[in-house]
Scaffold this motif. Sequence first.
Motif, PDB file in Angstrom:
ATOM      1  N   LYS A 208     -41.929  45.745  15.823  1.00  0.00           N
ATOM      2  CA  LYS A 208     -40.475  45.655  15.920  1.00  0.00           C
ATOM      3  C   LYS A 208     -40.147  44.971  17.238  1.00  0.00           C
ATOM      4  O   LYS A 208     -40.607  45.367  18.292  1.00  0.00           O
ATOM      5  N   SER A 209     -39.313  43.936  17.168  1.00  0.00           N
ATOM      6  CA  SER A 209     -38.930  43.197  18.367  1.00  0.00           C
ATOM      7  C   SER A 209     -37.699  43.826  18.997  1.00  0.00           C
ATOM      8  O   SER A 209     -36.748  44.172  18.307  1.00  0.00           O
ATOM      9  N   LEU A 210     -37.733  43.962  20.313  1.00  0.00           N
ATOM     10  CA  LEU A 210     -36.629  44.512  21.083  1.00  0.00           C
ATOM     11  C   LEU A 210     -36.242  43.524  22.163  1.00  0.00           C
ATOM     12  O   LEU A 210     -37.089  42.805  22.692  1.00  0.00           O
TER      13      LEU A 210
ATOM     14  N   SER B 289     -33.282  32.804  33.407  1.00  0.00           N
ATOM     15  CA  SER B 289     -33.086  32.009  34.623  1.00  0.00           C
ATOM     16  C   SER B 289     -34.167  32.252  35.664  1.00  0.00           C
ATOM     17  O   SER B 289     -34.627  31.324  36.321  1.00  0.00           O
ATOM     18  N   ASN B 290     -34.574  33.519  35.842  1.00  0.00           N
ATOM     19  CA  ASN B 290     -35.508  33.866  36.917  1.00  0.00           C
ATOM     20  C   ASN B 290     -36.910  34.192  36.437  1.00  0.00           C
ATOM     21  O   ASN B 290     -37.745  34.621  37.224  1.00  0.00           O
ATOM     22  N   GLY B 291     -37.186  34.007  35.164  1.00  0.00           N
ATOM     23  CA  GLY B 291     -38.549  34.090  34.658  1.00  0.00           C
ATOM     24  C   GLY B 291     -39.080  35.470  34.351  1.00  0.00           C
ATOM     25  O   GLY B 291     -38.579  36.486  34.801  1.00  0.00           O
ATOM     26  N   THR B 292     -40.138  35.461  33.537  1.00  0.00           N
ATOM     27  CA  THR B 292     -40.917  36.640  33.188  1.00  0.00           C
ATOM     28  C   THR B 292     -42.331  36.385  33.693  1.00  0.00           C
ATOM     29  O   THR B 292     -42.888  35.313  33.458  1.00  0.00           O
TER      30      THR B 292
ATOM     31  N   ASP C 274     -40.575  35.333  26.928  1.00  0.00           N
ATOM     32  CA  ASP C 274     -39.448  35.042  27.801  1.00  0.00           C
ATOM     33  C   ASP C 274     -38.387  34.320  26.977  1.00  0.00           C
ATOM     34  O   ASP C 274     -38.694  33.396  26.232  1.00  0.00           O
ATOM     35  N   CYS C 275     -37.143  34.761  27.075  1.00  0.00           N
ATOM     36  CA  CYS C 275     -36.036  34.166  26.303  1.00  0.00           C
ATOM     37  C   CYS C 275     -35.316  33.097  27.125  1.00  0.00           C
ATOM     38  O   CYS C 275     -34.093  33.102  27.226  1.00  0.00           O
TER      39      CYS C 275
ATOM     40  N   ALA D 185     -35.905  38.875  27.919  1.00  0.00           N
ATOM     41  CA  ALA D 185     -37.207  38.799  27.248  1.00  0.00           C
ATOM     42  C   ALA D 185     -37.174  39.587  25.945  1.00  0.00           C
ATOM     43  O   ALA D 185     -36.374  40.501  25.771  1.00  0.00           O
ATOM     44  N   GLN D 186     -38.079  39.209  25.066  1.00  0.00           N
ATOM     45  CA  GLN D 186     -38.279  39.938  23.824  1.00  0.00           C
ATOM     46  C   GLN D 186     -39.574  40.731  23.972  1.00  0.00           C
ATOM     47  O   GLN D 186     -40.580  40.201  24.455  1.00  0.00           O
ATOM     48  N   VAL D 187     -39.538  41.995  23.570  1.00  0.00           N
ATOM     49  CA  VAL D 187     -40.683  42.892  23.702  1.00  0.00           C
ATOM     50  C   VAL D 187     -41.080  43.355  22.313  1.00  0.00           C
ATOM     51  O   VAL D 187     -40.244  43.827  21.549  1.00  0.00           O
TER      52      VAL D 187
END
Length: 133
Positions: free
Chosen positions: A4-6, A46-49, A42-43, A28-30
């Motif tokens: 399941k994506s969150l 702006s500041n990254g994952t 990472d969606c 981000a999608q988890v």
Amino acid sequence: MANKSLILGRDRGADIPIADSSVSRRHAQVELLDGDRLFLTDCQSSNGTFVFRSGQPVRISQETVSLADQVRFGDVVMAVSDLADMARRAGGVPPSPQPGPKPAPVPLPRSEKLVRCICGAVITAGKPCPFCE
């Protein structure tokens, strides 16, 4: 809850809310995978994952991470085991007990302390929660 994506982000409607200005509204999608691993995407934040590898943050667009890893969303650093617990709660699954010690936290690049609000959002200590206001 497997597969399941969150959505993690600053937006009030995010499944995993983080009230920090360095976190994008939809950061981000988890996805919780079998075997207590997470798949992060990472969606276009702006500041990254970032995932910490050998103590250094490595920017990612997609990555499978384990409970022993640490991740950073903007300026917010957290253990993947904590993120997995948040993902389980957001998906209606109780957190599973984690064997062994958690990894040592990576110091934040600023002096602000992050805490969890009673609503579940991660906020800066001493500041009002924008989700509860």
